[in-house]
Design a protein around this motif. Structure first.
Motif, PDB file in Angstrom:
ATOM      1  N   TYR A   1       0.854  -1.100  -0.078  1.00 23.36           N
ATOM      2  CA  TYR A   1      -0.048  -0.254  -0.022  1.00 23.36           C
ATOM      3  C   TYR A   1       0.986   1.149   0.033  1.00 23.36           C
ATOM      4  O   TYR A   1       0.523   2.167  -0.695  1.00 23.36           O
ATOM      5  CB  TYR A   1      -1.012  -0.059   1.338  1.00 23.36           C
TER       6      TYR A   1
ATOM      7  N   GLY B   1      -0.489   3.583  -2.579  1.00 22.03           N
ATOM      8  CA  GLY B   1      -1.660   4.565  -2.137  1.00 22.03           C
ATOM      9  C   GLY B   1      -1.067   5.695  -1.536  1.00 22.03           C
ATOM     10  O   GLY B   1      -2.054   6.360  -0.869  1.00 22.03           O
TER      11      GLY B   1
ATOM     12  N   ASP C   1      -0.611   7.882   3.326  1.00 19.16           N
ATOM     13  CA  ASP C   1      -1.333   7.380   4.535  1.00 19.16           C
ATOM     14  C   ASP C   1      -0.806   5.994   5.358  1.00 19.16           C
ATOM     15  O   ASP C   1      -0.185   5.260   3.942  1.00 19.16           O
ATOM     16  CB  ASP C   1      -2.861   7.068   4.120  1.00 19.16           C
TER      17      ASP C   1
ATOM     18  N   LEU D   1      -1.441   2.404   6.178  1.00 19.48           N
ATOM     19  CA  LEU D   1      -2.406   1.483   6.205  1.00 19.48           C
ATOM     20  C   LEU D   1      -2.342   0.558   7.441  1.00 19.48           C
ATOM     21  O   LEU D   1      -1.198   0.020   7.504  1.00 19.48           O
ATOM     22  CB  LEU D   1      -2.509   0.750   4.893  1.00 19.48           C
TER      23      LEU D   1
ATOM     24  N   LEU E   1      -6.420   3.907   7.964  1.00 19.68           N
ATOM     25  CA  LEU E   1      -5.752   4.788   7.401  1.00 19.68           C
ATOM     26  C   LEU E   1      -5.404   5.877   8.356  1.00 19.68           C
ATOM     27  O   LEU E   1      -6.339   6.534   8.881  1.00 19.68           O
ATOM     28  CB  LEU E   1      -6.254   5.469   6.189  1.00 19.68           C
TER      29      LEU E   1
ATOM     30  N   ALA F   1     -11.143   3.253   7.588  1.00 23.46           N
ATOM     31  CA  ALA F   1     -11.140   3.265   6.030  1.00 23.46           C
ATOM     32  C   ALA F   1     -12.472   3.489   5.574  1.00 23.46           C
ATOM     33  O   ALA F   1     -12.735   3.910   4.579  1.00 23.46           O
ATOM     34  CB  ALA F   1     -10.261   2.353   5.458  1.00 23.46           C
TER      35      ALA F   1
ATOM     36  N   GLY G   1     -12.186   6.784   4.497  1.00 16.40           N
ATOM     37  CA  GLY G   1     -11.033   6.805   3.253  1.00 16.40           C
ATOM     38  C   GLY G   1     -12.019   7.320   2.160  1.00 16.40           C
ATOM     39  O   GLY G   1     -13.352   6.861   1.971  1.00 16.40           O
ATOM     40  N   SER G   2     -11.303   7.976   1.372  1.00 17.53           N
ATOM     41  CA  SER G   2     -11.809   8.452  -0.067  1.00 17.53           C
ATOM     42  C   SER G   2     -12.202   7.158  -0.733  1.00 17.53           C
ATOM     43  O   SER G   2     -11.551   6.006  -0.630  1.00 17.53           O
ATOM     44  CB  SER G   2     -11.015   9.276  -0.554  1.00 17.53           C
TER      45      SER G   2
ATOM     46  N   GLN H   1      -8.552   6.263  -1.865  1.00 14.30           N
ATOM     47  CA  GLN H   1      -7.802   5.297  -0.844  1.00 14.30           C
ATOM     48  C   GLN H   1      -8.449   3.987  -0.611  1.00 14.30           C
ATOM     49  O   GLN H   1      -7.841   2.920  -0.732  1.00 14.30           O
ATOM     50  CB  GLN H   1      -7.986   5.840   0.455  1.00 14.30           C
ATOM     51  N   GLN H   2      -9.807   3.763  -0.852  1.00 15.58           N
ATOM     52  CA  GLN H   2     -10.351   2.426  -0.719  1.00 15.58           C
ATOM     53  C   GLN H   2      -9.901   1.647  -1.874  1.00 15.58           C
ATOM     54  O   GLN H   2      -9.750   0.396  -1.714  1.00 15.58           O
ATOM     55  CB  GLN H   2     -11.778   2.639  -0.557  1.00 15.58           C
TER      56      GLN H   2
ATOM     57  N   SER I   1      -7.381   1.873  -3.552  1.00 15.25           N
ATOM     58  CA  SER I   1      -5.712   1.574  -3.198  1.00 15.25           C
ATOM     59  C   SER I   1      -5.533   0.337  -2.217  1.00 15.25           C
ATOM     60  O   SER I   1      -4.709  -0.395  -2.444  1.00 15.25           O
ATOM     61  CB  SER I   1      -5.099   2.778  -2.810  1.00 15.25           C
TER      62      SER I   1
ATOM     63  N   ARG J   1      -3.477   5.165 -10.293  1.00 13.89           N
ATOM     64  CA  ARG J   1      -3.620   3.454  -9.872  1.00 13.89           C
ATOM     65  C   ARG J   1      -3.471   2.634 -11.228  1.00 13.89           C
ATOM     66  O   ARG J   1      -2.892   1.457 -10.917  1.00 13.89           O
ATOM     67  CB  ARG J   1      -4.954   3.238  -9.203  1.00 13.89           C
TER      68      ARG J   1
END
Length: 365
Positions: free
Chosen positions: A208, A212, A215, A217, A274, A279, A283-284, A287-288, A290, A326
């Motif tokens: 991650y 990502g 952040d 994780l 995060l 998350a 989490g955005s 982010q989710q 990722s 990504r």
């Protein structure tokens, strides 16, 4: 080099009366409009490497309309080995073969594992707990034939206990017996699950960080039995069984009222954080996504540890759902030497330098 899938054949399978594909050692791109059979080809490859389909179809659903049966087959080659695998499909059952001899589904993943990433996986973090449990168990079933047996045996025990709980006047002596069976089987499954989870977690956090951003994780296994004795990454089965038996006894009145088993691995979850925040809630979407991308890459790493060779990576229509950064992470991963089959409606999602060495197979039109 390890085993690679050289070819795939499909006869009366889904929408194909007859289709043969040649796969590249590296990247094979299946491109074409929607509803032309690209995902069906990915499903066939998954079935021939894992013994299961992410669509969970009935056998009859896999057969082309009007045909009496279907057959899919693949040739695997590498390191001086040639292995032919196949699945013969009738209206009521599927039979798997390895070099012409009947085999168990588990024998296929012991030959070559696969890791699938599809659009449904993108909501892995925010969907219900069952999705995360099923993902862990499906991968565990591929990684270890014993895991598959544990999951099946435990599911059967819970089903029988729940059936007894639904009776008007359950036989309490028989319920005691099913409690013992559920506790024994559940403890074995939970120990196996936790060992796999902590192996994945170690890779997940590192990967991650590469895909990502900044952040931090982390993830935790949330056990419905409460805090387990000893090392959570390798608990002692007998101690877990004793705890499970105690929890079932405590929950018996509740279970009789609700007519279902309220504790056990079928109630557990995986939680992601995060920078210490949930998350799922904070989490955005990026982010989710990722997180699930890192999870799939962690599965690839574990698969390679288990078999000593890279698995087959199946990417079904996910590039269109990822942003540029990504997609770049996926591209870098694919360039790491893993055989990959990806479906898409648009070749523009891939850099020209990647497509130059790829096998591009067109569907429709």
């Amino acid at each position: 080099m390890g085993l690679k899938v050289r070819s795939l054949g499909m006869r009366s399978f889904r929408n194909f009366s007859e289709r043969d594909l040649e796969l590249a050692d590296g990247l094979t791109v299946l491109v074409g409009p929607n509803a032309t059979g690209k995902t069906n080809s990915v499903e066939a490859l998954q079935m021939l490497t894992s013994g299961m389909s992410f669509r969970h179809p009935r056998a009859a659903d896999l057969i082309m309309d009007g045909a009496p049966g279907a057959r899919i087959s693949a040739r695997l080659e590498g390191d001086g080995r040639v292995i032919d695998v196949a699945c013969e499909i009738g209206e009521r059952r599927r039979s798997f073969l390895r070099n012409g001899k009947k085999c168990r589904p588990a024998d296929l993943s012991a030959t070559l594992m696969s890791v699938l990433f599809c659009p449904d996986d993108l909501s892995f973090v925010k969907r219900g707990a069952r999705w995360r449990r099923d993902e862990l168990d499906a991968f565990g079933a591929q990684a270890n034939a014993g895991f598959r047996k544990l999951a099946q045996a435990y599911a059967h025990a819970v089903e029988q206990r729940n059936r007894l709980l639904k009776e008007d006047a359950p036989d309490l002596a028989l319920l005691d017996a099913w409690d013992a069976s559920v506790a024994t089987g559940g403890a074995a499954l939970l120990v196996a699950r936790l060992k796999l989870f902590y192996r994945l977690r170690a890779h997940l956090r590192e990967i991650y960080a590469q895909v990502g951003g900044s952040d931090e994780l982390d993830c935790a296994y949330e056990c419905s039995l409460g805090e387990l004795p000893g090392d959570p990454a390798a608990p002692e089965r007998g101690e877990v069984c004793a705890l499970f038996s105690a929890r079932l006894a405590e929950a018996r009145a509740h279970d009789l009222r609700r007519q279902q088993t309220s504790v056990g691995p079928q109630r557990d979850d995986i939680a992601f954080t995060l920078d210490g925040r949930d998350a799922r809630s904070f989490g955005s979407q990026g982010q989710q996504r990722s997180i699930v991308l890192a999870w799939k890459m962690a599965e690839v790493a574990i698969a390679e540890e288990v078999l000593g060779e890279k698995p087959l990576l199946l990417l079904d229509d996910v590039m269109s759902e990822l942003d540029a950064s990504r997609r770049d992470a996926v591209t870098r991963f694919v360039r790491g030497g893993i055989q990959t089959v990806v479906t898409t409606t648009n070749l523009g999602y891939f850099p020209e330098s990647l497509l130059e060495g790829a096998e591009v197979v067109r569907y429709g039109g």
